[in-house]
Write a protein that holds these residues in place. Structure first.
Motif, PDB file in Angstrom:
ATOM      1  N   ALA A   1       2.688   1.928  -7.059  1.00 45.46           N
ATOM      2  CA  ALA A   1       1.576   2.528  -7.818  1.00 45.46           C
ATOM      3  C   ALA A   1       1.569   2.181  -9.292  1.00 45.46           C
ATOM      4  O   ALA A   1       1.169   2.989 -10.115  1.00 45.46           O
ATOM      5  CB  ALA A   1       1.569   4.036  -7.646  1.00 45.46           C
TER       6      ALA A   1
ATOM      7  N   ASN B   1       0.796  -1.210   0.000  1.00 40.55           N
ATOM      8  CA  ASN B   1       0.000   0.000   0.000  1.00 40.55           C
ATOM      9  C   ASN B   1       0.833   1.267   0.000  1.00 40.55           C
ATOM     10  O   ASN B   1       0.387   2.313  -0.428  1.00 40.55           O
ATOM     11  CB  ASN B   1      -0.919   0.041   1.237  1.00 40.55           C
ATOM     12  CG  ASN B   1      -1.716  -1.238   1.372  1.00 40.55           C
ATOM     13  OD1 ASN B   1      -1.980  -1.897   0.389  1.00 40.55           O
ATOM     14  ND2 ASN B   1      -2.095  -1.582   2.586  1.00 40.55           N
TER      15      ASN B   1
ATOM     16  N   GLN C   1      -4.071   2.786  -2.586  1.00 44.09           N
ATOM     17  CA  GLN C   1      -3.069   3.123  -3.594  1.00 44.09           C
ATOM     18  C   GLN C   1      -3.567   4.243  -4.494  1.00 44.09           C
ATOM     19  O   GLN C   1      -2.829   5.176  -4.838  1.00 44.09           O
ATOM     20  CB  GLN C   1      -2.741   1.889  -4.424  1.00 44.09           C
ATOM     21  CG  GLN C   1      -1.611   2.089  -5.413  1.00 44.09           C
ATOM     22  CD  GLN C   1      -0.284   2.257  -4.713  1.00 44.09           C
ATOM     23  OE1 GLN C   1       0.252   1.329  -4.139  1.00 44.09           O
ATOM     24  NE2 GLN C   1       0.251   3.474  -4.747  1.00 44.09           N
TER      25      GLN C   1
END
Length: 291
Positions: free
Chosen positions: A17, A6, A265
């Motif tokens: 990401a 995360n 995210q």
């Protein structure tokens, strides 16, 4: 361990990401088909029919008692040709078949070529098994989870960063900007055009979906479920506060920290990018529904 999916490790934040564009990749791939139906017509030659009445010859008078000869009747005018209405026999033409799909394991070059042929930007895509990777990512996204061992797009430039305000840490808004190019790319796509061509590669998606344990399930449903998960992500109205846990950053707001990993995210892309992504995902979802 799950928290590392995360938030970025402080020593390697540039690797985080990548998952958010998984839905983007799916949308592009399903729209990769660029084939058209050919149509034609065969018109028959018009047929003409013509009729004409010939005048009868006058009968001769008897030899006896001659009389004035009866006038010879004027010939009737020749009738205009009668032309049957023009008929058009437009025969249906069978559509040309779509491209022959390759084997699933060899499909990535064909997918990329079709995307390129249809005018879609393929530069951000990066995977040797594009469909397989995308299917795994979507299956995890629909459950709110992340996949960190599959890369389907290029990583964003720059690093995740925070700022300190009056002794408290907040996500630096400048770090949101590194996602702008991929969001620009996504939002520029025509959702209806993409979804209209979904059928071209759907058999390969279904095959890949079956390989991970869903042989009788429609992959399109998984895409919709993944979109719904992302649409439920809240949009921050102010700076997002985080806590420093020495190895990673966590959200200070307990309601944000309790969100599924996928939504947490997405939060790191920033409010404006979240709004733009969600607007486009709604368009895609509507296009699926209308297809």
């Amino acid at each position: 361990m799950a928290e590392q999916d995360n938030y970025p490790d402080k020593e390697n934040s540039s690797s985080a990401a990548r998952w958010i564009v998984a839905v983007i990749v799916i949308v592009i791939i399903i729209g990769g088909g660029s084939w058209w139906l050919l149509s034609g017509s065969n018109e028959s030659e018009p047929k003409q029919t013509q009729s004409m009445d010939m005048p009868k010859q006058p009968e001769e008078a008897p030899a006896v008692e001659p009389k004035e000869p009866e006038p010879t009747p004027e010939p009737e005018p020749e009738p205009e040709p009668v032309v049957s209405p023009e008929t058009s026999t437009e025969e249906p033409v069978e559509p040309e078949p779509a491209i022959t799909l390759p084997e699933l394991n060899e499909s990535t070059p064909t997918v990329l070529q079709e995307l390129d042929n249809s005018g879609l930007e393929i530069q951000p895509l990066k995977s040797s098994q594009l469909i397989k990777d995308a299917v795994v990512i979507i299956d995890n996204l629909r459950n709110g989870m992340l996949v960190t061992d599959r890369t389907v797009v290029q990583r964003p430039d720059g690093r995740f960063s925070v700022i300190e305000v009056e002794g408290e840490l907040y996500i630096d808004e400048q770090s949101y900007q590194r996602y702008d190019p991929i969001v620009d790319w996504f939002t520029s796509l025509d959702a209806s055009a993409l979804v209209d061509n979904y059928e071209l590669f759907k058999p390969l998606f279904q095959e890949a979906y079956g390989e991970i344990g869903y042989p009788d399930s429609d992959f399109e449903n998984a895409v919709i479920e993944a979109i719904n998960v992302l649409l439920e992500t809240p949009v921050p109205e102010s700076l997002v506060r985080v806590d420093d846990d020495s190895v990673m950053y966590t959200y200070h707001d307990s309601s944000l920290e309790a969100l599924p990993p996928a939504q947490k995210q997405l939060l790191r892309m920033g409010p404006e990018n979240i709004k733009r992504i969600k607007a486009k995902l709604r368009d895609v979802k509507a296009a699926f529904r209308d297809n």
